[in-house]
Design an enzyme around this catalytic site. Structure first.
Site, PDB file in Angstrom:
ATOM      1  CE1 TYR B  30      -4.399   0.283  -0.435  1.00  0.00           C
ATOM      2  CE2 TYR B  30      -3.897   2.374   0.647  1.00  0.00           C
ATOM      3  CZ  TYR B  30      -4.750   1.578  -0.107  1.00  0.00           C
ATOM      4  OH  TYR B  30      -5.950   2.102  -0.543  1.00  0.00           O
ATOM      5  CG  LEU B  31       4.276   0.578  -2.428  1.00  0.00           C
ATOM      6  CD1 LEU B  31       5.185   0.489  -3.659  1.00  0.00           C
ATOM      7  CD2 LEU B  31       5.050   0.217  -1.172  1.00  0.00           C
ATOM      8  CG  HIS B  32       2.666   6.128   1.891  1.00  0.00           C
ATOM      9  ND1 HIS B  32       3.884   6.637   2.277  1.00  0.00           N
ATOM     10  CD2 HIS B  32       2.285   5.263   2.867  1.00  0.00           C
ATOM     11  CE1 HIS B  32       4.215   6.127   3.453  1.00  0.00           C
ATOM     12  NE2 HIS B  32       3.262   5.275   3.829  1.00  0.00           N
ATOM     13  N   GLY B  34       6.041   8.179   1.009  1.00  0.00           N
ATOM     14  CA  GLY B  34       7.095   7.843   1.969  1.00  0.00           C
ATOM     15  C   GLY B  34       7.943   6.680   1.456  1.00  0.00           C
ATOM     16  CG  HIS B  35       6.188   2.840   1.147  1.00  0.00           C
ATOM     17  ND1 HIS B  35       4.851   3.104   1.275  1.00  0.00           N
ATOM     18  CD2 HIS B  35       6.526   2.059   2.200  1.00  0.00           C
ATOM     19  CE1 HIS B  35       4.384   2.493   2.363  1.00  0.00           C
ATOM     20  NE2 HIS B  35       5.388   1.854   2.948  1.00  0.00           N
ATOM     21  CD  GLN B  59       5.320  -6.106  11.156  1.00  0.00           C
ATOM     22  OE1 GLN B  59       6.245  -6.724  10.645  1.00  0.00           O
ATOM     23  NE2 GLN B  59       5.204  -4.795  10.984  1.00  0.00           N
ATOM     24  N   GLY B 145      12.054   4.153   7.116  1.00  0.00           N
ATOM     25  CA  GLY B 145      11.635   5.531   7.343  1.00  0.00           C
ATOM     26  C   GLY B 145      11.722   5.920   8.808  1.00  0.00           C
ATOM     27  CE  LYS B 147       3.621   7.520  10.335  1.00  0.00           C
ATOM     28  NZ  LYS B 147       3.391   6.081  10.263  1.00  0.00           N
ATOM     29  NE  ARG B 185      -2.029   0.168  11.064  1.00  0.00           N
ATOM     30  CZ  ARG B 185      -0.816  -0.353  11.292  1.00  0.00           C
ATOM     31  NH1 ARG B 185       0.254   0.412  11.285  1.00  0.00           N
ATOM     32  NH2 ARG B 185      -0.684  -1.646  11.520  1.00  0.00           N
TER      33      ARG B 185
END
Lengths: 290, 290
Positions: B30-32, B34-35, B59, B145, B147, B185
């Site tokens: 679900y890349l955005h 940031g990726h 996880q 990241g 993040k 998310r």
């Protein structure tokens, strides 16, 4: 043969190998014929042979023999050279643990029985240092002895679960003429203890013969092995157990691949030994490996 | 760009690289943007870029969003191709965990605070799957990241302690125009939640400004950030904390490299964000990386 003491030096050597494969024998030193057999085996598979010597504090309990574990670097490096080892990696504790490790590798299920019961944390220490050594040496093959059968099962699980790109080779236990398994700890034994130390092998041999003769009840075979070892008054049993191998599950009936394992103290010295046997309806055979 | 679904196929591709270096960006898909920034960064270092997409069940806690975590393989592979990725590794759960893993990698100390407190076992799951992915991909560089600052600290510790031969690269957080940190998310948020979700960024920014203006008491800065987020009635605070970075130790006075971190729930959606700041006697600066 070259002695390498730092990770950085090894990494630069490792980068120089192009198509050559690397075979690795991790040890705690004080080499004996058992270790030499591992070296000889790995040489059958790999172009370059690396032996490591590192007495890993992480796998010793507080009241165990870390401080007094036998060390003889000069003899070890001479033996390694004679055996045709190409590189000996001998890091000191600061090189392997520049700070206390916060990372622990834990294997569930197969670390709680046998030696794991009397040596809590031992196999976490083994799994963690072996993961480190694999990441440092980056071997294609790694060779361990069946003498430490539970350790072999733990390393097998570690490699499988973490997808470590190394092929595990397990070698049979090397014994003295009277049956005693070779171990660096045998030098702790005084002459009387040494003489009686064959009881581990004899109990395993008798247990095997009993299964060979048709006995299939685990408790019966265990009880007889226990009685046999107890006949030696200076032998203090830590455990006598029979489990599936390599999953180390309990068994009421003997069937399939089985580990017969014993741990016995002579004074302060703790010895271990084992047989791996394959029990089918038709036959019972001694075997080794996973 | 090639899609690879099995470990065996990847291993044979990996062996074909001789002098080329491999850069790796592990993701849950679900890349955005940031990726994409991680991909762009790793391309500066390595010859070959590998992106993995794997929503790792290990996880996620029992009541967490493993089942509903957003997935869109087609969009992801299109974005990866546009970004110049060479290989996308997309294993299924059976490929990564053909049997339940008995091996767990645990990092002590830095996994117990912040997200580790509300997500017990989460960082063991992260450390274990990242150890697996490193052993599979065998990258020279890996990019994460900031993040996920605690995750970055955990991976840094994992690499250090286990001597993993990979260079860790940490990239700054990518934000929307209004300051909200990019996250897979974010799509869970309804429009009102989305509008108020900037409160994480605003609280961090205000906290930073307060330190910049001279405040050095951790509790004062934390309390004001807490109050700020609490001013939004639909924001439910999981934590607001200020710790040393990357050791994640408690601090009474703000000095040195510091992580200001927040986790806030909007309905069922849990968002995290952080600033890393460097506090000296003379100045206070925003920074990133370990």
């Amino acid at each position: 043969m070259k002695i390498v003491r730092t990770i950085q030096e090894w990494r630069s050597i490792r980068r120089s190998f192009e198509q050559q494969t690397v075979g690795f024998v991790p040890t705690m030193g004080y080499l004996h014929d058992g270790h030499i057999s591992l070296i000889k085996e790995v040489q059958q598979h790999a172009d370059i042979t690396v032996l490591s010597i590192f007495v890993n504090p992480l796998q010793f309990g507080q009241n165990e023999d870390y401080g007094s574990y036998p060390r003889d670097e000069e003899k070890d490096t001479n033996m390694a050279q004679l055996a045709g080892v190409d590189y000996v990696f001998i890091p000191d504790v600061k090189e392997m643990y520049p700070a206390p490790t916060r990372t622990k590798v834990h294997i569930e299920g197969i670390t709680e029985q046998l030696c794991g019961r009397s040596r809590p944390g031992h196999f976490d220490g083994v799994a963690t240092v072996v993961a480190k050594l694999f990441n440092i040496i980056q071997p294609d093959y790694a060779c361990f002895g069946q003498k430490d059968a539970q350790q072999a099962a733990v390393i097998h699980q570690l490699i499988t679960d973490l997808n470590i790109p190394v092929e595990l080779i397990i070698c049979p236990t090397i014994r003295e003429e009277d049956g005693l398994a070779r171990s660096s700890r045998n030098i702790y034994l005084d002459s009387e203890q040494r003489q009686h130390a064959t009881i581990l092998y004899e109990a395993l041999r008798d247990g095997f013969k009993e299964v060979e003769a048709g006995e299939r009840k685990t408790e019966t075979v265990k009880a007889n092995m226990f009685k046999k070892i107890n006949s030696v008054s200076m032998a203090h049993i830590d455990y006598v157990d029979i489990l599936s191998y390599p999953s180390l599950g309990g068994l009421s009936q003997l069937q399939g691949k089985i580990l017969m394992a014993v741990a016995v103290r002579f004074g302060a010295t703790r010895l271990i030994d084992n047989f791996i046997i394959e029990v089918n309806d038709q036959e019972v055979t001694l075997c080794f490996g996973i």
